[in-house]
Design a protein around this motif. Sequence first.
Motif, PDB file in Angstrom:
ATOM      1  N   SER A 185      81.248  55.963 -12.477  1.00 50.38           N
ATOM      2  CA  SER A 185      80.680  56.135 -13.653  1.00 50.38           C
ATOM      3  C   SER A 185      79.482  57.430 -13.354  1.00 50.38           C
ATOM      4  N   VAL A 186      79.749  58.521 -13.996  1.00 55.04           N
ATOM      5  CA  VAL A 186      78.722  59.610 -13.861  1.00 55.04           C
ATOM      6  C   VAL A 186      78.373  59.958 -15.096  1.00 55.04           C
ATOM      7  N   PRO A 187      77.143  59.727 -15.632  1.00 52.65           N
ATOM      8  CA  PRO A 187      76.645  60.347 -16.840  1.00 52.65           C
ATOM      9  C   PRO A 187      76.474  61.879 -16.917  1.00 52.65           C
ATOM     10  N   LEU A 188      77.389  62.339 -17.925  1.00 50.63           N
ATOM     11  CA  LEU A 188      77.221  63.971 -18.029  1.00 50.63           C
ATOM     12  C   LEU A 188      76.267  64.632 -18.846  1.00 50.63           C
ATOM     13  N   VAL A 247      94.730  60.344 -18.211  1.00 50.77           N
ATOM     14  CA  VAL A 247      94.812  59.498 -19.330  1.00 50.77           C
ATOM     15  C   VAL A 247      94.581  57.891 -18.868  1.00 50.77           C
ATOM     16  N   PHE A 248      95.532  57.652 -18.007  1.00 50.94           N
ATOM     17  CA  PHE A 248      95.357  56.012 -17.779  1.00 50.94           C
ATOM     18  C   PHE A 248      94.079  55.799 -16.949  1.00 50.94           C
ATOM     19  N   ALA A 249      93.464  56.533 -16.480  1.00 52.74           N
ATOM     20  CA  ALA A 249      92.206  56.105 -15.623  1.00 52.74           C
ATOM     21  C   ALA A 249      90.937  56.017 -16.480  1.00 52.74           C
ATOM     22  N   ALA A 250      90.887  56.975 -17.642  1.00 52.45           N
ATOM     23  CA  ALA A 250      89.820  57.162 -18.339  1.00 52.45           C
ATOM     24  C   ALA A 250      89.444  55.838 -18.959  1.00 52.45           C
ATOM     25  N   GLN A 251      87.831  55.676 -18.731  1.00 51.38           N
ATOM     26  CA  GLN A 251      87.301  54.674 -19.548  1.00 51.38           C
ATOM     27  C   GLN A 251      85.990  55.240 -20.544  1.00 51.38           C
ATOM     28  N   ASP A 252      85.945  56.283 -20.693  1.00 51.86           N
ATOM     29  CA  ASP A 252      85.129  56.945 -21.726  1.00 51.86           C
ATOM     30  C   ASP A 252      86.361  57.563 -22.982  1.00 51.86           C
ATOM     31  N   SER A 272      82.209  53.810 -24.560  1.00 51.22           N
ATOM     32  CA  SER A 272      82.856  53.177 -23.236  1.00 51.22           C
ATOM     33  C   SER A 272      83.957  52.289 -23.790  1.00 51.22           C
ATOM     34  N   ILE A 273      85.252  52.569 -23.472  1.00 54.13           N
ATOM     35  CA  ILE A 273      86.570  51.867 -23.812  1.00 54.13           C
ATOM     36  C   ILE A 273      86.347  50.349 -23.424  1.00 54.13           C
ATOM     37  N   PRO A 274      85.828  49.855 -22.286  1.00 53.78           N
ATOM     38  CA  PRO A 274      85.681  48.308 -22.168  1.00 53.78           C
ATOM     39  C   PRO A 274      84.745  47.668 -23.181  1.00 53.78           C
ATOM     40  N   VAL A 275      83.906  48.450 -23.462  1.00 52.23           N
ATOM     41  CA  VAL A 275      82.794  47.653 -24.761  1.00 52.23           C
ATOM     42  C   VAL A 275      83.692  47.826 -25.902  1.00 52.23           C
TER      43      VAL A 275
END
Length: 512
Positions: free
Chosen positions: A65-68, A125-130, A190-193
């Motif tokens: 995770s890197v905040p942009l 697509v499969f790895a994105a969590q944002d 955040s997709i997990p949240v």
Amino acid sequence: MNQLGFPILSLLIALPMLAAIMCLFADAKAARWIALAATLADFALGILLWSTYQVGGPQWQFVESVPLFGRFSWALGIDGIALMLIVLSVFLMPICILASWDAIQKRVPEYMAAFLLMETLMIGVFAAQDLFLFYIMFEAGLIPMYLIIGIWGGADRIYASYKFFLYTLLGSVLMLIAMLWMANFAGTTSIPVLMQTNFPPQAQTWLFLAFFASFAVKMPMWPVHTWLPDAHVQAPTAGSVILAGVLLKMGGYGFIRFSLPMFPEASAQLFWLVAGLSSVAIVYTSLVALVQEDMKKLIAYSSVAHMAFVTFGLFAFNRQGLEGAMLVMLSHGLVSGALFLCVGVVYDRLHTREIGRYGGVANNMPRYAVLFLLFTMASVGLPGTSGFVGEFLSMMGIYGASTWAAFMATTGIILGAAYMLYLYRRVAQGLLDKADVAAMPDLSARELVLLVPLAAVVMWMGVYPESFMAPMRKDVGVVLARVDRSWPGGDSKLVRSANPATAVAAAHEGAH
């Protein structure tokens, strides 16, 4: 959690991207080798990812995770479901590059760059969590596929590429509006949240329909499937392989990642909609496939029918259905990709896809006939092949949810056997009475390198599906926990349970 100590997901995404830029500055021969080397390196990284993934470990692994800026961040991480789809993507890509080796002669560097860019975006697509990172990757995947069909496709390529682009873009505009509302409501992207966020039930229905508009086109579900046969017929062979193999799976991945866990009440409430559309898709597209004269069109319509098994399984709201749907997606990615390669093999020799032009090729192309038969049987769902396990589990799952839906799904299996065996009989069996067909040589070494690994994995998944199911089992449980509270239960006597032993015990009790 990141087991490896280096950002492997970023590397998986960056490697094909860099190779794509290198291809643009290389000549045709160098571009082919750069693309092959990059896709093989990504495949090796995919194997490393699978081998170091902790089955039953933390839900999200290899997290970066890197905040942009603002709420947007470069957030990557995978669970078992994403892992399997990434491995499928990196496995098919070198095969696609090799399939295009001699077939593509014009603007080779740009072609290879388009494929490498496609690989970058698929893994993204499969790895994105944002949420918005997912959206960017999901939508940007349209661009290289649009170019591949529009520049290197068949005679009607412009029409097919525009239709593909407009259909898929239209649904996604609604999804973007829904995403903006969700980010505003939850205060996070955040997709997990968001997967654990309880959205208001009345809002869920609208959000579900907005996401459904995008994922249903991507799957594709009936009646928004009409872009798929056109796109497949016009795309070059490798384009068809990646379109059927991975791009269609993005819709199924969207349902299991967003629709079910984020909008469980709406998913249960609109079960009738998904079951109805899937029932029509299975019967209607199977009947349409029966009368096709173009090989690619027949396999394209069979893809729509197979994807209906996926939607049935996903919306069965039980473990068998969800695991079956995931296995159908993986199996279909391998089998339909292999079938398109088989069509490509005979098309390279005779330059026609018309089924009536062939006949008796088993006499002069025995190796081809054996592999083509294996993939045909896997598509039908023969026990011992990858197609059987997923379809059987999906059928069990949907029977637990609705006996009527299970009845419709069964007709799809019967019709599937009819059109695939009819195709095989007309191409491989019968009299070899055409001189140009009799002159076709059997598979070359390069073609065997393309088809034999696919055949091996199809058999492996059929004989030992546990190696593919184990990484996904815990994550399927997480999705089930979210939808469990909202599902009123089906009309079947099957007892819904995450634990088969409990289900059997309950069934015995009911019998006494």
